[in-house]
Design a protein around this motif. Sequence first.
Motif, PDB file in Angstrom:
ATOM      1  N   ASP A 150       0.834  -1.196   0.000  1.00  0.00           N
ATOM      2  CA  ASP A 150       0.000   0.000   0.000  1.00  0.00           C
ATOM      3  C   ASP A 150       0.873   1.251   0.000  1.00  0.00           C
ATOM      4  O   ASP A 150       2.098   1.165  -0.066  1.00  0.00           O
ATOM      5  N   THR A 151       0.235   2.393   0.092  1.00  0.00           N
ATOM      6  CA  THR A 151       0.974   3.653   0.031  1.00  0.00           C
ATOM      7  C   THR A 151       1.843   3.891   1.265  1.00  0.00           C
ATOM      8  O   THR A 151       2.693   4.782   1.264  1.00  0.00           O
ATOM      9  N   TYR A 152       1.638   3.102   2.304  1.00  0.00           N
ATOM     10  CA  TYR A 152       2.448   3.205   3.517  1.00  0.00           C
ATOM     11  C   TYR A 152       3.636   2.245   3.492  1.00  0.00           C
ATOM     12  O   TYR A 152       4.419   2.195   4.437  1.00  0.00           O
ATOM     13  N   GLY A 153       3.739   1.450   2.438  1.00  0.00           N
ATOM     14  CA  GLY A 153       4.841   0.502   2.321  1.00  0.00           C
ATOM     15  C   GLY A 153       4.587  -0.835   2.995  1.00  0.00           C
ATOM     16  O   GLY A 153       5.497  -1.628   3.169  1.00  0.00           O
ATOM     17  N   LEU A 154       3.339  -1.105   3.372  1.00  0.00           N
ATOM     18  CA  LEU A 154       2.993  -2.363   4.030  1.00  0.00           C
ATOM     19  C   LEU A 154       2.508  -3.394   3.017  1.00  0.00           C
ATOM     20  O   LEU A 154       1.709  -3.070   2.132  1.00  0.00           O
ATOM     21  N   SER A 155       2.960  -4.616   3.156  1.00  0.00           N
ATOM     22  CA  SER A 155       2.401  -5.728   2.386  1.00  0.00           C
ATOM     23  C   SER A 155       1.443  -6.526   3.257  1.00  0.00           C
ATOM     24  O   SER A 155       0.302  -6.760   2.897  1.00  0.00           O
ATOM     25  N   ILE A 156       1.928  -6.957   4.425  1.00  0.00           N
ATOM     26  CA  ILE A 156       1.099  -7.699   5.378  1.00  0.00           C
ATOM     27  C   ILE A 156       1.223  -7.023   6.731  1.00  0.00           C
ATOM     28  O   ILE A 156       2.336  -6.838   7.241  1.00  0.00           O
ATOM     29  N   PHE A 157       0.076  -6.658   7.297  1.00  0.00           N
ATOM     30  CA  PHE A 157       0.050  -5.996   8.601  1.00  0.00           C
ATOM     31  C   PHE A 157      -0.995  -6.684   9.457  1.00  0.00           C
ATOM     32  O   PHE A 157      -2.187  -6.640   9.155  1.00  0.00           O
ATOM     33  N   LEU A 158      -0.539  -7.375  10.489  1.00  0.00           N
ATOM     34  CA  LEU A 158      -1.420  -8.067  11.427  1.00  0.00           C
ATOM     35  C   LEU A 158      -1.202  -7.443  12.798  1.00  0.00           C
ATOM     36  O   LEU A 158      -0.116  -7.556  13.358  1.00  0.00           O
ATOM     37  N   GLN A 159      -2.227  -6.791  13.313  1.00  0.00           N
ATOM     38  CA  GLN A 159      -2.094  -6.097  14.598  1.00  0.00           C
ATOM     39  C   GLN A 159      -3.355  -6.293  15.429  1.00  0.00           C
ATOM     40  O   GLN A 159      -4.463  -6.194  14.908  1.00  0.00           O
ATOM     41  N   GLY A 160      -3.179  -6.534  16.711  1.00  0.00           N
ATOM     42  CA  GLY A 160      -4.328  -6.677  17.591  1.00  0.00           C
ATOM     43  C   GLY A 160      -5.158  -7.901  17.260  1.00  0.00           C
ATOM     44  O   GLY A 160      -6.382  -7.874  17.360  1.00  0.00           O
ATOM     45  N   VAL A 161      -4.472  -8.960  16.854  1.00  0.00           N
ATOM     46  CA  VAL A 161      -5.133 -10.233  16.533  1.00  0.00           C
ATOM     47  C   VAL A 161      -4.734 -11.223  17.629  1.00  0.00           C
ATOM     48  O   VAL A 161      -4.038 -12.188  17.386  1.00  0.00           O
ATOM     49  N   ARG A 162      -5.191 -10.963  18.814  1.00  0.00           N
ATOM     50  CA  ARG A 162      -4.729 -11.654  20.017  1.00  0.00           C
ATOM     51  C   ARG A 162      -5.061 -13.138  20.058  1.00  0.00           C
ATOM     52  O   ARG A 162      -4.384 -13.903  20.725  1.00  0.00           O
ATOM     53  N   ALA A 163      -6.088 -13.580  19.334  1.00  0.00           N
ATOM     54  CA  ALA A 163      -6.448 -15.002  19.317  1.00  0.00           C
ATOM     55  C   ALA A 163      -5.797 -15.749  18.158  1.00  0.00           C
ATOM     56  O   ALA A 163      -5.874 -16.973  18.084  1.00  0.00           O
ATOM     57  N   LEU A 164      -5.149 -15.036  17.234  1.00  0.00           N
ATOM     58  CA  LEU A 164      -4.566 -15.665  16.051  1.00  0.00           C
ATOM     59  C   LEU A 164      -3.490 -16.669  16.438  1.00  0.00           C
ATOM     60  O   LEU A 164      -2.502 -16.329  17.080  1.00  0.00           O
ATOM     61  N   GLU A 165      -3.700 -17.917  16.030  1.00  0.00           N
ATOM     62  CA  GLU A 165      -2.770 -19.001  16.348  1.00  0.00           C
ATOM     63  C   GLU A 165      -1.985 -19.474  15.139  1.00  0.00           C
ATOM     64  O   GLU A 165      -0.963 -20.136  15.284  1.00  0.00           O
ATOM     65  N   SER A 166      -2.470 -19.150  13.937  1.00  0.00           N
ATOM     66  CA  SER A 166      -1.825 -19.684  12.736  1.00  0.00           C
ATOM     67  C   SER A 166      -1.974 -18.718  11.566  1.00  0.00           C
ATOM     68  O   SER A 166      -3.019 -18.116  11.369  1.00  0.00           O
ATOM     69  N   VAL A 167      -0.900 -18.609  10.794  1.00  0.00           N
ATOM     70  CA  VAL A 167      -0.946 -17.850   9.537  1.00  0.00           C
ATOM     71  C   VAL A 167      -0.804 -18.805   8.348  1.00  0.00           C
ATOM     72  O   VAL A 167      -0.518 -18.383   7.236  1.00  0.00           O
ATOM     73  N   SER A 168      -1.011 -20.105   8.593  1.00  0.00           N
ATOM     74  CA  SER A 168      -0.842 -21.096   7.529  1.00  0.00           C
ATOM     75  C   SER A 168      -1.798 -20.870   6.356  1.00  0.00           C
ATOM     76  O   SER A 168      -1.545 -21.372   5.263  1.00  0.00           O
TER      77      SER A 168
END
Length: 113
Positions: free
Chosen positions: A70-88
Amino acid sequence: LASLDGLEGITAIGNDTSGHSLFLNTVPALESVSGLCGVAGALPGSLIIEFVDGLVSLDGLEGITDIGNDTYGLSIFLQGVRALESVSGLRGVSGALPGSLLIQLADKLVSLD
């Protein structure tokens, strides 16, 4: 909103003027993104998921093969995903990301496998 069910027919996602392709923000009850299981190929913009407290996995995003930025230079941004156990669910993504990969406030994520 607890799921994205009903979106299974979407096969591709473009991007907005800020360069975001998939942007989920402050959807605390969302538990699943499996409704996006039909999306395949490249996302031209970023994948942003922030403050989605109930999300346990990214299952349903396996068809994504490439992620832009994006215009901020981010491709993947995961924040405040406290229950996230997997990015598979992102296992289909390969090659170079043109932007940054930022993960924060993901208390249960112990591996990127």
